[in-house]
Scaffold this motif. Sequence first.
Motif, PDB file in Angstrom:
ATOM      1  N   SER A  49     -10.810   3.962   8.067  1.00  0.00           N
ATOM      2  CA  SER A  49      -9.819   5.078   7.993  1.00  0.00           C
ATOM      3  C   SER A  49      -8.610   5.030   8.060  1.00  0.00           C
ATOM      4  N   ALA A  50      -7.908   4.092   8.821  1.00  0.00           N
ATOM      5  CA  ALA A  50      -6.446   3.810   8.791  1.00  0.00           C
ATOM      6  C   ALA A  50      -6.126   3.276   7.603  1.00  0.00           C
ATOM      7  N   LEU A  51      -6.920   2.361   6.726  1.00  0.00           N
ATOM      8  CA  LEU A  51      -6.602   1.950   5.347  1.00  0.00           C
ATOM      9  C   LEU A  51      -6.584   2.953   4.488  1.00  0.00           C
ATOM     10  N   GLU A  52      -7.402   4.123   4.543  1.00  0.00           N
ATOM     11  CA  GLU A  52      -7.739   4.999   3.555  1.00  0.00           C
ATOM     12  C   GLU A  52      -6.728   5.887   3.699  1.00  0.00           C
ATOM     13  N   ASP A  53      -6.067   6.308   4.947  1.00  0.00           N
ATOM     14  CA  ASP A  53      -5.028   7.119   5.245  1.00  0.00           C
ATOM     15  C   ASP A  53      -3.726   6.500   4.714  1.00  0.00           C
ATOM     16  N   GLU A  54      -3.560   5.241   4.713  1.00  0.00           N
ATOM     17  CA  GLU A  54      -2.206   4.531   4.443  1.00  0.00           C
ATOM     18  C   GLU A  54      -2.004   4.535   2.849  1.00  0.00           C
ATOM     19  N   TYR A  55      -2.963   4.082   2.114  1.00  0.00           N
ATOM     20  CA  TYR A  55      -3.097   3.893   0.687  1.00  0.00           C
ATOM     21  C   TYR A  55      -3.939   5.166  -0.144  1.00  0.00           C
ATOM     22  N   GLU A  56      -4.441   6.125   0.400  1.00  0.00           N
ATOM     23  CA  GLU A  56      -5.035   7.286  -0.204  1.00  0.00           C
ATOM     24  C   GLU A  56      -6.113   6.741  -1.259  1.00  0.00           C
ATOM     25  N   VAL A  57      -7.010   5.827  -0.599  1.00  0.00           N
ATOM     26  CA  VAL A  57      -7.935   5.214  -1.552  1.00  0.00           C
ATOM     27  C   VAL A  57      -9.177   5.098  -0.540  1.00  0.00           C
ATOM     28  N   GLU A  58     -10.463   5.195  -1.018  1.00  0.00           N
ATOM     29  CA  GLU A  58     -11.658   5.053  -0.428  1.00  0.00           C
ATOM     30  C   GLU A  58     -11.739   3.429  -0.036  1.00  0.00           C
ATOM     31  N   VAL A  59     -12.011   3.372   1.320  1.00  0.00           N
ATOM     32  CA  VAL A  59     -12.340   1.974   1.668  1.00  0.00           C
ATOM     33  C   VAL A  59     -13.876   1.948   2.270  1.00  0.00           C
ATOM     34  N   PRO A  60     -14.853   1.472   1.612  1.00  0.00           N
ATOM     35  CA  PRO A  60     -16.193   1.643   2.031  1.00  0.00           C
ATOM     36  C   PRO A  60     -16.161   1.031   3.482  1.00  0.00           C
ATOM     37  N   TYR A  61     -16.774   1.661   4.386  1.00  0.00           N
ATOM     38  CA  TYR A  61     -17.080   0.770   5.566  1.00  0.00           C
ATOM     39  C   TYR A  61     -18.010  -0.377   5.352  1.00  0.00           C
ATOM     40  N   MET A  62     -19.068  -0.179   4.518  1.00  0.00           N
ATOM     41  CA  MET A  62     -20.073  -1.311   4.732  1.00  0.00           C
ATOM     42  C   MET A  62     -19.449  -2.622   3.941  1.00  0.00           C
ATOM     43  N   THR A  69     -12.232 -12.017   8.552  1.00  0.00           N
ATOM     44  CA  THR A  69     -11.048 -11.756   9.162  1.00  0.00           C
ATOM     45  C   THR A  69     -10.163 -10.737   8.599  1.00  0.00           C
ATOM     46  N   PHE A  70      -8.854 -10.665   9.209  1.00  0.00           N
ATOM     47  CA  PHE A  70      -8.050  -9.587   8.625  1.00  0.00           C
ATOM     48  C   PHE A  70      -7.600 -10.108   7.273  1.00  0.00           C
ATOM     49  N   ALA A  71      -7.431 -11.423   6.854  1.00  0.00           N
ATOM     50  CA  ALA A  71      -7.220 -12.042   5.669  1.00  0.00           C
ATOM     51  C   ALA A  71      -8.262 -11.513   4.667  1.00  0.00           C
ATOM     52  N   ASP A  72      -9.631 -11.588   4.946  1.00  0.00           N
ATOM     53  CA  ASP A  72     -10.559 -11.308   4.222  1.00  0.00           C
ATOM     54  C   ASP A  72     -10.502  -9.748   3.821  1.00  0.00           C
ATOM     55  N   ALA A  73     -10.266  -9.090   4.743  1.00  0.00           N
ATOM     56  CA  ALA A  73     -10.013  -7.459   4.544  1.00  0.00           C
ATOM     57  C   ALA A  73      -8.804  -7.291   3.493  1.00  0.00           C
ATOM     58  N   ALA A  74      -7.626  -7.811   3.842  1.00  0.00           N
ATOM     59  CA  ALA A  74      -6.617  -7.636   3.113  1.00  0.00           C
ATOM     60  C   ALA A  74      -6.858  -7.946   1.614  1.00  0.00           C
ATOM     61  N   LYS A  75      -7.591  -9.098   1.363  1.00  0.00           N
ATOM     62  CA  LYS A  75      -8.143  -9.463   0.016  1.00  0.00           C
ATOM     63  C   LYS A  75      -8.846  -8.593  -0.659  1.00  0.00           C
ATOM     64  N   PHE A  76      -9.881  -7.924   0.123  1.00  0.00           N
ATOM     65  CA  PHE A  76     -10.848  -6.829  -0.460  1.00  0.00           C
ATOM     66  C   PHE A  76      -9.895  -5.805  -0.687  1.00  0.00           C
ATOM     67  N   VAL A  77      -8.939  -5.440   0.405  1.00  0.00           N
ATOM     68  CA  VAL A  77      -8.534  -4.074  -0.201  1.00  0.00           C
ATOM     69  C   VAL A  77      -7.390  -4.225  -1.464  1.00  0.00           C
ATOM     70  N   ASP A  78      -6.996  -5.601  -1.536  1.00  0.00           N
ATOM     71  CA  ASP A  78      -5.746  -5.747  -2.736  1.00  0.00           C
ATOM     72  C   ASP A  78      -6.846  -5.541  -3.988  1.00  0.00           C
ATOM     73  N   ASP A  79      -8.130  -6.411  -4.084  1.00  0.00           N
ATOM     74  CA  ASP A  79      -9.070  -6.450  -5.043  1.00  0.00           C
ATOM     75  C   ASP A  79      -9.289  -5.058  -5.431  1.00  0.00           C
ATOM     76  N   ALA A  80      -9.638  -4.056  -4.437  1.00  0.00           N
ATOM     77  CA  ALA A  80     -10.079  -2.750  -4.658  1.00  0.00           C
ATOM     78  C   ALA A  80      -9.160  -1.949  -5.434  1.00  0.00           C
ATOM     79  N   LEU A  81      -7.891  -2.173  -4.954  1.00  0.00           N
ATOM     80  CA  LEU A  81      -6.783  -1.295  -5.430  1.00  0.00           C
ATOM     81  C   LEU A  81      -6.450  -1.535  -6.776  1.00  0.00           C
ATOM     82  N   SER A  82      -6.520  -2.964  -7.120  1.00  0.00           N
ATOM     83  CA  SER A  82      -6.419  -3.666  -8.179  1.00  0.00           C
ATOM     84  C   SER A  82      -7.060  -3.145  -9.439  1.00  0.00           C
ATOM     85  N   MET A  83      -8.336  -2.824  -9.295  1.00  0.00           N
ATOM     86  CA  MET A  83      -9.304  -2.464 -10.218  1.00  0.00           C
ATOM     87  C   MET A  83      -8.989  -1.199 -10.928  1.00  0.00           C
TER      88      MET A  83
END
Length: 83
Positions: A49-62, A69-83
């Motif tokens: 929810s915090a990431l969705e609020d910041e970037y106005e994009v859906e971040v699927p919980y699952m 790790t936080f690094a894994d999550a950061a890469k996931f968000v970066d990849d999701a927004l790059s699509m």
Amino acid sequence: MNDFQLEVIDILKDKAADLFGCDPATLGPDTKFLDDLNCKSVNIVQFASALEDEYEVEVPYMQLNKCVTFADAAKFVDDALSM
């Protein structure tokens, strides 16, 4: 790790500090959601929810829940927004 991923990690660190009362300076890319923070599924939803609020994009919980790790999550968000 790029600047955007570091920004995502900062958001995760701040949210962890709010949720768990820890010092964000003690957290970093290698912080583990489960092993270090003992996150429950509700906490992962709060991080998403915090990431969705910041970037106005859906971040699927699952999907975020699969990040170790936080690094894994950061890469996931970066990849999701790059699509």
